[in-house]
Design a protein around this motif. Sequence first.
Motif, PDB file in Angstrom:
ATOM      1  N   SER A  53      -5.787   3.086   4.083  1.00  0.00           N
ATOM      2  CA  SER A  53      -5.458   1.721   4.506  1.00  0.00           C
ATOM      3  C   SER A  53      -4.288   1.703   5.473  1.00  0.00           C
ATOM      4  O   SER A  53      -4.219   0.852   6.369  1.00  0.00           O
ATOM      5  CB  SER A  53      -5.126   0.857   3.286  1.00  0.00           C
ATOM      6  OG  SER A  53      -6.231   0.748   2.416  1.00  0.00           O
ATOM      7  N   LYS A  95     -13.184   5.283   6.618  1.00  0.00           N
ATOM      8  CA  LYS A  95     -13.481   4.018   5.930  1.00  0.00           C
ATOM      9  C   LYS A  95     -14.441   4.230   4.761  1.00  0.00           C
ATOM     10  O   LYS A  95     -14.226   3.703   3.664  1.00  0.00           O
ATOM     11  CB  LYS A  95     -14.074   3.015   6.919  1.00  0.00           C
ATOM     12  CG  LYS A  95     -14.254   1.623   6.326  1.00  0.00           C
ATOM     13  CD  LYS A  95     -14.712   0.624   7.376  1.00  0.00           C
ATOM     14  CE  LYS A  95     -14.855  -0.767   6.754  1.00  0.00           C
ATOM     15  NZ  LYS A  95     -15.300  -1.762   7.774  1.00  0.00           N
ATOM     16  N   ASP A 150       0.833  -1.215   0.000  1.00  0.00           N
ATOM     17  CA  ASP A 150       0.000   0.000   0.000  1.00  0.00           C
ATOM     18  C   ASP A 150       0.862   1.257   0.000  1.00  0.00           C
ATOM     19  O   ASP A 150       0.556   2.228  -0.705  1.00  0.00           O
ATOM     20  CB  ASP A 150      -0.929   0.007   1.217  1.00  0.00           C
ATOM     21  CG  ASP A 150      -2.121  -0.921   1.050  1.00  0.00           C
ATOM     22  OD1 ASP A 150      -2.487  -1.205  -0.103  1.00  0.00           O
ATOM     23  OD2 ASP A 150      -2.681  -1.363   2.071  1.00  0.00           O
TER      24      ASP A 150
END
Length: 265
Positions: free
Chosen positions: A217, A226, A156
Motif C-alpha cells: 500500500s 496489487k 499503514d
Amino acid sequence: LPSTRKPQPPPKSKNGKLKMASYYEGTWIGHMDALGKKSEWRDKTGKVIQYSAKLAAFVLENDLNMGDHEAAGRLKKLSKWVGASRKIFKLGKFLKHFEDIEDCMDEKTYPALKWADFVMNMAKDITENIETVTKYGFLPKSYGVIMGKNAEDIADFTKMVQCLVSFVNGLVEIGRMEEKIKGCADIKKLKKLNLKNSFLYWAQIKYLTDGLKCAASLGYTWAPGKRGAIICGLLAGLADSRKQTLKNWDKSGKGYTVAIDPYLF
C-alpha cells in the motif's frame, strides 16, 4: 439414517424458564452463537469477506476482461463497504492493550522488546482510529497536526512496523513455548501447550502477510504487486481467524463455551 430418538424438550430452571444455553450446548447452533458473541470473530470474518470480494473483482477485471461487468462493480462495493464497517467497529480498540502492561512489567529477559510490542500495537490502533474518523467524515480530513491529510499512509506505516516488532516478539514466544513442550511429561498440559504453540505460529503468518500488504500500500519496490497485496490481505484474514479460533477454544476439549446472552461492549 434418521435418528429414532425422540427429541428432548429444553431443560427448565426452578422458576420454570427455559435453559436455552444448556439446551444448545454442544450443537452447531451453540457453537455459532458463541462465535457470534466475539467481536474479534466478526472482524476476522469481515476481513476474509472483504479481501475475497476484492480478489474476485481483480480477477474479473484483469484476467477475464470483465471490468465493465456488473459483478465486478458489485464485488468492489462489497469490499469497500465491509472494509469501512471493520474500521468503524475498531474505534477504541487501542484500550484493550492496557491489559498487556502487566505482561510487559513481568518480562525479565527482553523487556525492551515487550514494551516495543505494546507501544507499536497501541500506536497502530490509535493511528487507524484517527484515519477512520478523518476518512469517513467524523472529522475534517485536515484535522490534527499529528497525521493530517496523510493519515492513511501513516496508519499503514505504523501497522507495518508493528507487524515487524510483533513478528520478532513472536519468535521469542515460540522459542519459549518449544522449550516448555520439550520438558513437559503431562499429557493434558502438553495438549494445552501445543494449542498455544499453534496459536503463536498462526499469529506469525498473520503478521507477515499483514506487513507485506501494508508495504504494498505504501508503494515499496520490494513489496508484492496489487494482486499479491490482495492475496496477502486474504491470507492475513484467514490466519487471523484461525488464530482467534485457537485463542477462544475451551482447553477442556469441549470446543466453544456457549454463552447465549446480550452483546456486550
